[in-house]
Design an enzyme around this catalytic site. Structure first.
Site, PDB file in Angstrom:
ATOM      1  N   HIS A 195       0.823  -1.215   0.000  1.00 52.53           N
ATOM      2  CA  HIS A 195       0.000   0.000   0.000  1.00 52.53           C
ATOM      3  C   HIS A 195       0.855   1.262   0.000  1.00 52.53           C
ATOM      4  CE1 HIS A 195      -3.070  -2.979   0.993  1.00 52.53           C
ATOM      5  NE2 HIS A 195      -3.775  -2.206   0.201  1.00 52.53           N
ATOM      6  N   ARG A 302     -10.396   4.730  -1.313  1.00 51.18           N
ATOM      7  CA  ARG A 302      -9.995   3.779  -0.263  1.00 51.18           C
ATOM      8  C   ARG A 302     -10.232   4.448   1.087  1.00 51.18           C
ATOM      9  NH1 ARG A 302      -5.605   2.756  -4.311  1.00 51.18           N
ATOM     10  NH2 ARG A 302      -5.386   0.510  -4.549  1.00 51.18           N
ATOM     11  N   ARG A 338     -15.267   2.771  -1.244  1.00 51.02           N
ATOM     12  CA  ARG A 338     -15.058   1.403  -0.782  1.00 51.02           C
ATOM     13  C   ARG A 338     -15.122   1.410   0.739  1.00 51.02           C
ATOM     14  NH1 ARG A 338      -9.629  -1.671  -2.161  1.00 51.02           N
ATOM     15  NH2 ARG A 338      -8.845  -0.376  -0.476  1.00 51.02           N
ATOM     16  N   GLU A 432     -11.501  -9.803  -5.927  1.00 50.03           N
ATOM     17  CA  GLU A 432     -10.072  -9.948  -5.658  1.00 50.03           C
ATOM     18  C   GLU A 432      -9.756 -11.272  -4.982  1.00 50.03           C
ATOM     19  OE1 GLU A 432      -8.950  -6.362  -3.513  1.00 50.03           O
ATOM     20  OE2 GLU A 432     -10.701  -6.473  -2.239  1.00 50.03           O
ATOM     21  N   ASN A 455      -4.471  -6.075  -7.646  1.00 55.41           N
ATOM     22  CA  ASN A 455      -3.360  -6.187  -6.684  1.00 55.41           C
ATOM     23  C   ASN A 455      -3.561  -7.393  -5.777  1.00 55.41           C
ATOM     24  OD1 ASN A 455      -2.868  -3.705  -7.802  1.00 55.41           O
ATOM     25  ND2 ASN A 455      -3.549  -2.541  -6.029  1.00 55.41           N
ATOM     26  N   ASP A 456      -4.761  -7.483  -5.223  1.00 55.74           N
ATOM     27  CA  ASP A 456      -5.020  -8.628  -4.348  1.00 55.74           C
ATOM     28  C   ASP A 456      -5.319  -9.887  -5.148  1.00 55.74           C
ATOM     29  OD1 ASP A 456      -4.635  -7.866  -1.669  1.00 55.74           O
ATOM     30  OD2 ASP A 456      -6.387  -6.567  -1.806  1.00 55.74           O
ATOM     31  N   ARG A 466       1.605  -9.960  -0.983  1.00 50.35           N
ATOM     32  CA  ARG A 466       2.082  -8.873  -1.829  1.00 50.35           C
ATOM     33  C   ARG A 466       3.144  -8.013  -1.154  1.00 50.35           C
ATOM     34  NH1 ARG A 466      -3.557  -5.321  -2.203  1.00 50.35           N
ATOM     35  NH2 ARG A 466      -2.380  -3.414  -2.419  1.00 50.35           N
ATOM     36  N   CYS A 503      -9.671  -1.571 -10.965  1.00 53.12           N
ATOM     37  CA  CYS A 503      -9.120  -0.469 -10.162  1.00 53.12           C
ATOM     38  C   CYS A 503      -7.776  -0.823  -9.535  1.00 53.12           C
ATOM     39  CB  CYS A 503     -10.105  -0.020  -9.096  1.00 53.12           C
ATOM     40  SG  CYS A 503     -10.505  -1.308  -7.921  1.00 53.12           S
TER      41      CYS A 503
HETATM   42  C1  PEP Z   1      -6.595  -4.211  -5.332  1.00 52.53           C
HETATM   43  O1  PEP Z   1      -6.478  -5.117  -4.515  1.00 52.53           O
HETATM   44  O2  PEP Z   1      -6.277  -4.312  -6.532  1.00 52.53           O
HETATM   45  C2  PEP Z   1      -7.142  -2.908  -4.917  1.00 52.53           C
HETATM   46  C3  PEP Z   1      -7.475  -1.983  -5.793  1.00 52.53           C
HETATM   47  O3  PEP Z   1      -7.248  -2.680  -3.590  1.00 52.53           O
HETATM   48  P1  PEP Z   1      -6.022  -2.377  -2.592  1.00 52.53           P
HETATM   49  O4  PEP Z   1      -4.801  -2.144  -3.427  1.00 52.53           O
HETATM   50  O5  PEP Z   1      -6.438  -1.206  -1.806  1.00 52.53           O
HETATM   51  O6  PEP Z   1      -5.958  -3.631  -1.786  1.00 52.53           O
HETATM   52 MG    MG Z   2      -7.450  -5.015  -2.568  1.00 47.18          MG
END
Ligand code: PEP
Ligand code: MG
Length: 584
Positions: A195, A302, A338, A432, A455-456, A466, A503
């Site tokens: 993050h 977020r 979110r 995700e 990302n997740d 991650r 996203c």
């Molecule tokens: C993701 O997981 O791709 C996402 C957009 O959420 P975050 O990066 O806040 O976990």
């Molecule tokens: Mg996420």
């Protein structure tokens, strides 16, 4: 002396500034430092100044909290000031400075360790909390000492951009100084999809991570060039190299400015088809970091980051204040909020979550909200009340089972809705978690929209944390296995007439955005500063070209191969953009 440091590229761009070593937040990590003989008096004065400043700061927080949340909520800050005024603690510190010649931060770290030992071995949550109550105010003094050093480097006359050198890339590190003072960031730890990295990119700060033993290899105040794209940094560079780096930074700023005009138009492919482009934000302040006219809305707010900045959990009224400020700035464009996605590396200091062996697979996102329902209910209530001020969409993080969405709907049904006459607020799920991705047919019966968190999704698809550098080579968002999942999600969404958004970070990368559009996504949400470049690339791209590149990437055998295909297409289009601008 000239020195090159090579690490992992995190956030692109070139930055030039003087190094500022950021101390660890955690006192047990501070190196022990003694002051030279004869300097005890000065060290003591420094410590006392920081202690008094910390008391003043806590009094301000107490006053503000009392005003905003009530006297009871503010009482903790009064107690913290009393801890800092304890004569016994003061006498102990004085002994450490004058007799043992400990530097201010080392003396405080020793005091904090003493509190820990005092309570060590005693059973009971309350006693552990007392230890924390005694420790916390002294960590505020440590922070004061650090910011005094920062102040001397950043002060007027001596001001100028700095490159932060820290152990870990955290979201709070990025927020440490005003954006315009941070030329770059160098870190020992912090993955590309952590993050902290997401926040560094959204602020456009050139960043390099994975630099082992960084802080013992560099000196504070040294001049430094950060090459974010290449994942390297140069210390003690020649004047000529610094000039070139500054020129490169200025050129990318002028490209960004030149693209801005065109970016205010809706995104269109070369053959005219439109693509919906929205921005990701973490706090309302992010709205000042890009031109709001370039986006069709906020695709991902977020909200947990806005909570992180507060001393305690925001009430319904306070949340409405935050949400309203964003909705009003968007002037009728939709904002996708979110709900709280805490857990793992995103923690609130006033919400103690259990310590977990495996937080990435643990209690986070909606999982927390469905157990501690008050948290979720207060936020949902605030979101429904905010409908009086604009177009609110509600997005649920870390959904695993379709039933979880049904449970949120039941909660929403019992709340007052300021936008009821417009029908229910659109409700969506982050996709995700792989199990949810395999339940899309049922999910689409429950939600109005869905948003793909790459990302997740990558983290869970490849079973790699991650944030864990030991397995980061397996974290492969461009691997054909992940790309095929994304292609399937685009198809499912189109078939269900529920056009999905992506996203995750992939949406803001040249190669990633082109792939996503190539497989059929028509809605992307990314950090606001990436929007002009992505729009300019799309404007030069024919749908067939993108489809063909995506198909080749999908057939590739490895992440490297797929990425090379997409980057070749992206590189060609980008050269065209630069040529049009006369920038090459
Ligand atoms: C993701 O997981 O791709 C996402 C957009 O959420 P975050 O990066 O806040 O976990
Ligand atoms: Mg996420």
């Amino acid at each position: 002396m000239r020195q090159e440091l090579v690490g992992v590229p995190i956030s692109p761009g070139v930055g030039v500034g003087r190094l500022l070593l950021v101390a660890d937040e955690s006192p047990d990590q501070l190196p022990l430092r003694r002051v030279p003989e004869g300097e005890e008096e000065a060290a003591w004065r420094e410590l006392e100044r920081a202690r008094r400043q910390a008391i003043r700061r806590l009094a301000q927080v107490q006053e503000r909290t009392a005003r905003e949340l009530g006297i009871q909520e503010a009482a903790i800050y009064a107690a913290q000031q009393a801890v800092l005024q304890d004569p016994q603690a003061k006498a102990a510190l004085e002994r450490m400075v004058f007799e043992e010649r400990l530097a201010p931060e080392s003396a405080i770290a020793a005091l904090i360790e003493r509190f820990g030992r005092l309570f060590e071995g005693l059973e009971g949550g309350d006693l552990k909390n007392w230890a924390a109550d005694l420790r916390d105010p002294w960590t505020v003094v440590l922070r004061e000492l650090q910011s005094e050093r920062e102040g001397s480097l950043l002060g007027p006359g001596d001001g100028g951009p700095v490159v932060l050198a820290a152990e870990e890339l955290t979201p709070s590190l990025v927020a440490r100084l005003p954006r315009e003072r941070i030329a770059g960031i160098l870190c020992e730890r912090g993955g590309r999809y952590s993050h902290g990295a997401v926040v560094a990119r959204s602020h456009g700060i050139p960043t390099v991570s994975g630099l082992d033993q960084l802080r013992s290899r560099v000196r504070e105040g040294e001049s430094c060039i950060v090459y974010g794209d290449e994942g390297r940094a140069l210390l003690g560079a020649a004047e000529e190299e610094r000039e070139q780096a500054l020129q490169r930074a200025a050129q990318s700023r002028s490209v960004a400015e030149a693209l801005l005009e065109g970016a205010r138009e809706p995104a269109r492919l070369a053959d005219g088809e439109t693509v919906w482009i929205q921005a990701n934000i973490e706090t309302p302040r992010d709205l000042d970091a890009f031109d709001l006219r370039t986006v069709d809305g906020i695709g991902l707010f977020r909200t947990e980051f806005a909570y992180m900045e507060r001393p305690s959990f925001p009430s319904v009224e306070e949340q409405v204040g935050i949400y309203r400020s964003v909705l009003e700035r968007l002037e009728g464009k939709p904002v996708t909020f979110r709900t709280l996605d805490v857990g793992g590396d995103k923690q609130l200091r006033y919400l103690t979550l259990p310590e977990e062996r495996n937080p990435a697979l643990g209690w986070r996102g909606l999982r927390v909200g469905l157990v501690w329902q008050d948290l979720l209910l207060i936020q949902l209530q605030a979101l429904l009340a905010s409908r009086a001020h604009g177009r609110v969409r509600i997005l649920l993080p870390m959904v695993t089972l379709v039933e979880e969405v049904a449970r949120v709907k039941a909660l929403l049904g019992g709340l007052r809705d300021a936008g009821a006459e417009r029908g229910p607020a659109p409700l969506g799920a982050m996709v995700e978690v792989p199990a949810l991705m395999m339940s899309m047919r049922h999910l689409l019966d429950e939600v109005d929209f869905f948003s793909v968190g790459t990302n997740d999704l990558t983290q869970y698809l490849f079973a790699v944390d991650r944030d864990n550098p030991w397995v980061s080579s397996l974290y492969q968002p461009y691997h054909p296995a992940h790309l095929r999942v994304l292609r399937n999600l685009a198809r499912l969404g189109a078939r269900a007439r529920r056009p999905p958004t992506v996203c995750g970070e992939l949406a803001g990368q040249h190669a990633g955005a082109l792939f996503l559009v190539g497989v059929g996504f028509r809605s992307l949400s990314m950090a606001g500063n990436f929007v002009p470049e992505v729009k300019a690339l799309l404007a030069r791209a024919d749908k067939e070209v993108l489809q063909a590149a995506a198909a080749r990437a999908l057939r590739a055998r490895s992440s490297q191969e797929a990425r090379a295909v997409l980057e070749e297409t992206a590189g060609g289009l980008w050269r065209g953009v630069l040529e049009d601008l006369g920038a090459v």
